[in-house]
Design a protein around this motif. Structure first.
Motif, PDB file in Angstrom:
ATOM      1  N   THR A  16       0.841  -1.194   0.000  1.00 51.37           N
ATOM      2  CA  THR A  16       0.000   0.000   0.000  1.00 51.37           C
ATOM      3  C   THR A  16       0.871   1.236   0.000  1.00 51.37           C
ATOM      4  O   THR A  16       1.851   1.312   0.743  1.00 51.37           O
ATOM      5  CB  THR A  16      -0.914   0.013   1.248  1.00 51.37           C
ATOM      6  OG1 THR A  16      -1.698  -1.180   1.235  1.00 51.37           O
ATOM      7  CG2 THR A  16      -1.824   1.221   1.253  1.00 51.37           C
ATOM      8  N   VAL A  25      -3.433   0.295  -3.573  1.00 45.13           N
ATOM      9  CA  VAL A  25      -3.226  -1.024  -2.981  1.00 45.13           C
ATOM     10  C   VAL A  25      -2.896  -1.972  -4.128  1.00 45.13           C
ATOM     11  O   VAL A  25      -3.742  -2.235  -4.980  1.00 45.13           O
ATOM     12  CB  VAL A  25      -4.474  -1.514  -2.220  1.00 45.13           C
ATOM     13  CG1 VAL A  25      -4.232  -2.908  -1.637  1.00 45.13           C
ATOM     14  CG2 VAL A  25      -4.860  -0.527  -1.127  1.00 45.13           C
ATOM     15  N   GLU A  42      -7.678  -4.222   4.840  1.00 48.44           N
ATOM     16  CA  GLU A  42      -6.813  -3.228   4.198  1.00 48.44           C
ATOM     17  C   GLU A  42      -7.624  -2.275   3.315  1.00 48.44           C
ATOM     18  O   GLU A  42      -7.443  -1.058   3.365  1.00 48.44           O
ATOM     19  CB  GLU A  42      -5.744  -3.940   3.372  1.00 48.44           C
ATOM     20  CG  GLU A  42      -4.593  -3.073   2.990  1.00 48.44           C
ATOM     21  CD  GLU A  42      -3.387  -3.872   2.515  1.00 48.44           C
ATOM     22  OE1 GLU A  42      -2.518  -3.239   1.903  1.00 48.44           O
ATOM     23  OE2 GLU A  42      -3.312  -5.084   2.746  1.00 48.44           O
TER      24      GLU A  42
END
Length: 121
Positions: A16, A25, A42
């Motif tokens: 990331t 990402v 995430e």
């Protein structure tokens, strides 16, 4: 260098990067059900804190249904906040999954990271 492998296939790796109001990402390997929880955490964190999240699937070789559901949840989370989730896909196999599932029609899908970052709207 080849991605790490297990008996059941290539491990999913993510990285990331954040700059100003955008997060990229990058996802490499095979996105299988076992990876859904980690990727979901995430993506939802990124979608909650940044106006633009670009999910770079150019290193992805397999996209499983459970992870596809995670992508849709992240898209919904971003949209609810007035943020955007964009996908970058260059693999015919991953593109086919998006097309057949209908998910590709719901998301902003680009052929390169440069195009996804340059797009307006």
């Amino acid at each position: 260098m080849d991605p790490p492998r297990t008996r059941s296939g290539v491990l999913l790796t993510t990285s990331t990067s954040r700059r100003r109001n955008r997060t990229v990402v990058r996802v490499d390997g095979e996105a299988r059900a076992r990876d859904a929880g980690r990727l979901e955490a995430e993506l939802l964190a990124a979608c909650g804190t940044t106006k633009l999240v670009v999910l770079d699937f150019t290193g992805l070789t397999f996209l499983g249904g459970k992870v596809l559901t995670v992508v849709l949840a992240a898209h919904e989370a971003a949209s609810t906040r007035g943020h955007q989730l964009r996908l970058v896909v260059d693999s015919p196999a991953v593109s086919a999954v998006l097309r057949v599932s209908g998910v590709g029609a719901l998301l902003a899908v680009f052929g390169s990271l440069r195009d996804a970052l340059a797009a307006t709207g």
